[in-house]
Write a protein that holds these residues in place. Structure first.
Motif, mmCIF file in Angstrom:
data_model
loop_
_atom_site.group_PDB
_atom_site.id
_atom_site.type_symbol
_atom_site.label_atom_id
_atom_site.label_comp_id
_atom_site.label_asym_id
_atom_site.label_seq_id
_atom_site.Cartn_x
_atom_site.Cartn_y
_atom_site.Cartn_z
ATOM 1 N N VAL A 93 -5.862 13.698 -0.474
ATOM 2 C CA VAL A 93 -5.189 14.204 1.032
ATOM 3 C C VAL A 93 -5.733 15.228 1.392
ATOM 4 N N GLN A 94 -6.138 15.268 2.738
ATOM 5 C CA GLN A 94 -6.875 16.475 3.469
ATOM 6 C C GLN A 94 -6.042 17.645 3.657
ATOM 7 N N VAL B 141 0.322 -1.052 -0.193
ATOM 8 C CA VAL B 141 1.344 -0.493 0.500
ATOM 9 C C VAL B 141 1.842 0.582 -0.499
ATOM 10 N N VAL B 142 2.165 1.887 0.126
ATOM 11 C CA VAL B 142 2.662 3.077 -0.424
ATOM 12 C C VAL B 142 4.140 3.273 -0.430
ATOM 13 N N THR B 143 4.795 3.110 -1.363
ATOM 14 C CA THR B 143 6.298 3.211 -1.336
ATOM 15 C C THR B 143 6.693 4.854 -1.532
ATOM 16 N N SER B 144 5.981 5.815 -2.169
ATOM 17 C CA SER B 144 6.638 7.089 -2.075
ATOM 18 C C SER B 144 5.244 7.977 -2.383
ATOM 19 N N GLY B 145 5.370 9.207 -2.149
ATOM 20 C CA GLY B 145 4.229 10.266 -2.348
ATOM 21 C C GLY B 145 3.290 10.284 -1.388
ATOM 22 N N LEU B 146 3.533 9.912 -0.175
ATOM 23 C CA LEU B 146 2.563 10.090 0.762
ATOM 24 C C LEU B 146 3.307 10.025 2.035
ATOM 25 N N ASP B 147 3.000 10.926 3.304
ATOM 26 C CA ASP B 147 3.720 10.729 4.601
ATOM 27 C C ASP B 147 2.976 10.136 5.730
ATOM 28 N N GLU B 148 3.423 9.613 6.679
ATOM 29 C CA GLU B 148 2.715 9.035 7.904
ATOM 30 C C GLU B 148 2.039 10.112 8.448
ATOM 31 N N GLY B 149 0.990 9.816 8.768
ATOM 32 C CA GLY B 149 -0.055 10.841 9.644
ATOM 33 C C GLY B 149 -0.933 11.703 8.830
ATOM 34 N N ALA B 150 -0.597 11.507 7.490
ATOM 35 C CA ALA B 150 -1.504 12.322 6.567
ATOM 36 C C ALA B 150 -2.873 11.401 6.671
ATOM 37 N N VAL B 151 -4.031 12.606 6.479
ATOM 38 C CA VAL B 151 -5.405 12.097 6.227
ATOM 39 C C VAL B 151 -5.811 12.015 5.098
ATOM 40 N N GLN C 67 -15.864 9.200 9.385
ATOM 41 C CA GLN C 67 -15.982 7.795 8.746
ATOM 42 C C GLN C 67 -15.456 7.775 7.238
ATOM 43 N N GLY C 68 -15.495 8.780 6.615
ATOM 44 C CA GLY C 68 -15.228 9.032 5.313
ATOM 45 C C GLY C 68 -13.455 8.999 4.819
ATOM 46 N N ALA C 69 -12.714 9.306 6.058
ATOM 47 C CA ALA C 69 -11.316 9.430 5.851
ATOM 48 C C ALA C 69 -10.496 8.576 6.952
ATOM 49 N N VAL C 70 -9.202 8.473 6.533
ATOM 50 C CA VAL C 70 -8.479 7.631 7.365
ATOM 51 C C VAL C 70 -6.916 8.169 7.544
ATOM 52 N N THR C 71 -6.352 7.908 8.441
ATOM 53 C CA THR C 71 -5.115 8.483 8.918
ATOM 54 C C THR C 71 -4.154 7.408 8.467
ATOM 55 N N VAL C 72 -2.936 7.712 7.732
ATOM 56 C CA VAL C 72 -2.027 7.002 7.298
ATOM 57 C C VAL C 72 -1.046 6.494 8.361
ATOM 58 N N SER C 73 -0.631 5.154 8.561
ATOM 59 C CA SER C 73 0.120 4.686 9.550
ATOM 60 C C SER C 73 1.167 3.590 8.950
ATOM 61 N N ARG C 74 2.243 3.659 9.861
ATOM 62 C CA ARG C 74 2.946 2.290 9.378
ATOM 63 C C ARG C 74 2.895 1.068 10.307
ATOM 64 N N ARG C 75 2.897 0.071 9.623
ATOM 65 C CA ARG C 75 2.593 -1.267 10.586
ATOM 66 C C ARG C 75 2.950 -2.263 9.512
ATOM 67 N N ASP C 76 3.079 -3.394 10.001
ATOM 68 C CA ASP C 76 3.411 -4.539 9.316
ATOM 69 C C ASP C 76 2.316 -5.089 8.288
ATOM 70 N N PHE C 77 2.741 -5.186 7.086
ATOM 71 C CA PHE C 77 1.886 -5.514 5.979
ATOM 72 C C PHE C 77 1.890 -7.073 5.569
ATOM 73 N N VAL C 78 0.804 -7.548 5.595
ATOM 74 C CA VAL C 78 0.832 -9.111 5.188
ATOM 75 C C VAL C 78 -0.191 -9.398 4.056
ATOM 76 N N ARG C 79 0.678 -9.958 3.008
ATOM 77 C CA ARG C 79 -0.237 -10.452 1.983
ATOM 78 C C ARG C 79 -0.498 -11.859 2.034
ATOM 79 N N GLY C 80 -1.672 -12.351 1.912
ATOM 80 C CA GLY C 80 -1.830 -13.695 2.090
ATOM 81 C C GLY C 80 -3.166 -14.178 1.305
ATOM 82 N N VAL C 81 -3.612 -15.369 1.403
ATOM 83 C CA VAL C 81 -4.889 -15.781 0.701
ATOM 84 C C VAL C 81 -5.551 -16.506 1.885
ATOM 85 N N ARG C 82 -6.859 -16.535 1.523
ATOM 86 C CA ARG C 82 -7.730 -17.196 2.491
ATOM 87 C C ARG C 82 -8.515 -18.514 1.781
#
Length: 426
Positions: A383-384, A405-415, A49-64
């Motif tokens: 990073v784990q 959004v991370v533009t550099s310094g991190l790879d996909e799949g990192a925890v 629960q305290g970690a997440v795997t980095v993945s690529r997907r569509d990023f949406v910036r919006g307002v509620r």
């Protein structure tokens, strides 16, 4: 007879102690087999629960935003405002069922018209009576004018005879001549009086007829107003759509109008809306209005039906702001968004939430915002690495309320670890 008690032997005590020890070892082994795996699973779940795997997907910036659903094409059916001095309440005799679909020209609501019909009949009778009075007065005036004309002719003839008698004055006695002079003066005075009163009588008669005509016109207008009021007691649908009954204040609470109730003129009774074309009216804070553009896509959710989602687009943005009730320095702007599609539960006056899409980045490297820790001007993530975590600086791009959004310094799949701020504070 006396029975002698033999003492326990040492070998017996040894057997008892051995059995008790064996039972204790079995119980401890069973308890360890249950507790140890559970503790291990709990630690593993907590770590997961305290970690997440980095993945690529569509990023949406919006307002509620939040707003209210309304129909693009709608009309309000209200109780008619009656013409004339009648201010009585109107009684509903027929009312269409709420939620039903009507076509243009169908009856929506009907009010009791008996009072208006009675007024129309009374005014019609009064109008007929006044018209007869006018005809009678005009006939009397014609007869009086003819009589006055005859009297004037008689007076003119008398004056002519008196003038002829004046010719004899040099040849008759003086007293007879004086009589002729008096007769001539009397004839002239009578003719002048008749001519003067003739015009006055005509004006008086004309005034009387005019007064009767005014009363007749009033009665005619009252009759027409009563007939118009009676015709307005039945209201038909100007457009086709779904009927939504309005709520009014009655018996100390708000409730829908019903048949048999009394309403005053001008009170809204029902709305007819086109359910195939709905929109949302929302208020936008002045801090967010500059990010909105016409044609922007948005997702519409209904608070009453969380499972329903609709697509929509912004069609209108108010150019003028409205002062907030909390502070005169804060302005809000009205935004209209058309909803694409229709549903039976998509009805007016429902509260809705709008997620307006301001920007989209396809296949971006997205992480939660709580995974980033600020170290001065640097952004750092944990990073784990093996059984632990190590900090690594990253370069961040666009952000929204929950992700970055991370533009550099991190790879996909990192925890990476989450809630790094609370971890650092501990």
């Amino acid at each position: 007879m006396t029975i002698a008690m033999r003492p326990w032997r040492k070998s017996t005590w040894t057997v008892v102690v051995g059995v008790a020890g064996l039972v204790g070892l079995v119980w401890l082994a069973a308890g360890w087999g249950v507790v140890a795996p559970a503790a291990a699973n709990g630690q593993e779940s907590h770590a997961r629960q305290g970690a997440v795997t980095v993945s690529r997907r569509d990023f949406v910036r919006g307002v509620r935003l939040s707003g209210t659903v309304e129909a693009i094409q709608s009309t309000t059916i209200a109780a008619p405002r009656l013409a004339g001095p009648n201010t009585q309440s109107l009684v509903i005799t027929r009312l269409v069922r709420p939620g039903s679909t009507v076509q243009a020209g169908d009856l929506v609501v009907e009010f009791d018209r008996q009072q208006q019909l009675t007024n129309a009949l009374d005014r019609r009778a009064e109008l007929a009576d006044l018209e007869q009075q006018i005809l009678k007065r005009e006939a009397q005036e014609r007869a009086a004018a003819a009589k006055d004309d005859s009297e004037i002719k008689v007076a003119q003839s008398s004056e002519s005879r008196a003038e002829l008698e004046m010719i004899k004055n040099p040849m008759i006695a003086k007293i007879e001549a004086e009589k002729n002079i008096n007769a001539l003066e009397q004839a002239k005075a009578t003719l002048k009086q008749l001519q003067t009163t003739y015009d006055l009588k005509r004006k008086a008669a004309e005034a009387d007829i005019r007064m009767l005509s005014i009363r007749r016109d009033r009665a005619e207008n009252a009759m027409k107003m009563a007939e118009t009021n009676a015709s307005r007691m039945a209201i038909t649908a100007p457009i086709g759509g779904m009927v939504v009954l309005k709520t009014i204040w009655k018996s100390g609470q708000m409730a829908e109008v019903q048949e048999g109730e009394e309403v005053r003129g001008g009170v809204p009774v029902a709305d007819i809306v086109n359910p195939n074309a709905m929109r949302v009216r929302a208020r936008v804070n002045q801090a967010d209005v500059n990010d909105l553009r016409l044609g922007q896509a948005a997702t519409v959710g209904l608070d009453a039906y969380p499972e329903l989602r609709f697509a929509g687009r912004i069609t209108q943005i108010s150019p003028l702001g409205v002062i907030s009730t909390l502070s005169p320095k804060v302005r809000t702007f009205i935004v209209l968004l058309n909803v694409e599609g229709s549903h039976a539960n998509l009805m007016p006056d429902l509260t809705a939430s709008l997620d307006v899409e301001l920007a989209r980045q396809p296949r971006a490297l997205v992480i939660p915002r709580d995974s980033v820790r600020r170290d001065g001007e640097r952004a750092v993530v944990s990073v784990q690495r093996g059984s632990g975590f190590e900090e690594r600086p990253v370069t961040l791009g666009d952000t929204n309320a929950h992700e970055v959004v991370v533009t550099s310094g991190l790879d996909e799949g990192a925890v990476i670890a989450r809630n790094v701020q609370s971890r650092a504070s501990r």
